[in-house]
Design an enzyme around this catalytic site. Structure first.
Site, PDB file in Angstrom:
ATOM      1  N   SER A  92       0.865  -1.045   0.026  1.00 49.95           N
ATOM      2  CA  SER A  92       0.076  -0.048  -0.080  1.00 49.95           C
ATOM      3  C   SER A  92       1.021   1.146  -0.241  1.00 49.95           C
ATOM      4  O   SER A  92       1.993   1.270   0.800  1.00 49.95           O
ATOM      5  CB  SER A  92      -0.878   0.130   1.211  1.00 49.95           C
ATOM      6  OG  SER A  92      -1.568   1.139   1.420  1.00 49.95           O
ATOM      7  N   TYR A 125      -2.090  -1.417  10.564  1.00 50.99           N
ATOM      8  CA  TYR A 125      -2.104  -1.839   9.047  1.00 50.99           C
ATOM      9  C   TYR A 125      -0.798  -1.422   8.388  1.00 50.99           C
ATOM     10  O   TYR A 125      -0.402  -1.982   7.628  1.00 50.99           O
ATOM     11  CB  TYR A 125      -3.256  -1.311   8.537  1.00 50.99           C
ATOM     12  CG  TYR A 125      -3.432  -1.324   6.915  1.00 50.99           C
ATOM     13  CD1 TYR A 125      -4.012  -2.633   6.412  1.00 50.99           C
ATOM     14  CD2 TYR A 125      -3.063  -0.296   6.174  1.00 50.99           C
ATOM     15  CE1 TYR A 125      -3.957  -2.642   4.960  1.00 50.99           C
ATOM     16  CE2 TYR A 125      -3.348  -0.342   4.904  1.00 50.99           C
ATOM     17  CZ  TYR A 125      -3.725  -1.812   4.211  1.00 50.99           C
ATOM     18  OH  TYR A 125      -3.587  -1.630   2.741  1.00 50.99           O
TER      19      TYR A 125
END
Length: 253
Positions: free
Chosen positions: A144, A157
């Site tokens: 990401s 995360y």
């Protein structure tokens, strides 16, 4: 199906999600037999397998909780057996719950690491010995851009995705001598159906996002699938240890 991945087998985890579906369909279209890893999504997995088969490809759904080492071992054994052996691992499965820093308990932290980075270690550790024995393999993690930008309410995360980039570089060093490449594809803001459950005001979110990007459209799952498909091909055999940001120019540095 004829294509650059003809004769190869790919395991795609999180195959029933927005990104996973596009990746699985693209790899199958490029000739790979695809194992559709999922967790508790049998109906969606069978539907996806049927679509791939109808298009002339080969797909097999398999279920596993990737946080469980025994389940990962079982998944990999089954994948190797049929259509196997696995040549391409695409670690796409993950979770994205928003939790404030103040509310991030040790249990939440550990679960996010297990889901988003330890699962990749478990899969790669199971699959790479057979790849090494054959002298060819592709390890592709889905990261990401948030590992670079940061964002509130996603500390666990983001930490896991940053760790995934580090693990990718380590695997590139470890496995390069036996012709296995390891790379990470880091999506930017990609329009997927699940997004609506997280961001209620889609129009405002799109306006904010386009202001960050060079390319003035939202990203699509097929954009990620194209990057993964390239990294899986023989043409990408001299590319390893890299993070490819597919983000419309959001992150330029």
């Amino acid at each position: 199906m004829p294509g650059p991945l003809n004769g190869r087998t790919a395991l795609v985890t999180g195959a029933t999600g927005g990104l996973g579906r596009a990746i699985a369909r693209r790899l199958a279209a490029d000739g790979a037999a695809v194992v559709l890893g999922h967790f508790g999504a049998w109906d969606d997995a069978r539907e996806l397998a049927d679509k791939i088969t109808a298009d002339g490809g080969t797909a097999r759904p398999l279920e596993a909780d990737l946080r469980d080492p025994d389940a990962v071992r079982s998944l990999c054994r089954q994948a190797h057996g049929r259509p196997g052996p696995v040549d391409i691992l695409v670690s796409n499965a993950g979770a994205y719950p928003r939790t404030s820093w103040a509310d991030t308990t040790p249990a939440i932290w550990e679960d996010m690491l297990a889901t988003n980075v330890t699962s990749h270690y478990l899969l790669a550790h199971e699959l790479t010995p057979a790849m090494a024995a054959r002298g060819w393999g592709r390890i592709i993690a889905i990261g990401s851009v948030l590992a670079t930008t940061g964002r509130h309410d996603l500390s666990a995360y983001i930490s896991a995705k940053a760790g995934l980039e580090g693990l990718t570089r380590a695997l590139a060093r470890e496995l390069g001598p036996v012709d296995i490449t390891a790379n990470c594809v880091a999506p930017g803001s990609i329009a997927v159906p699940a997004e609506a459950t997280v961001v209620p005001d889609q129009e405002a979110m799109t306006t904010r996002q386009l202001a960050r990007q060079c390319i003035q459209r939202r990203g699509h799952p097929t954009d990620i699938a194209a990057a993964v498909a390239f990294l899986a091909t023989p043409d990408a055999g001299f590319i390893t240890g890299q993070t490819l940001r597919v983000d419309g120019g959001w992150i330029l540095g």
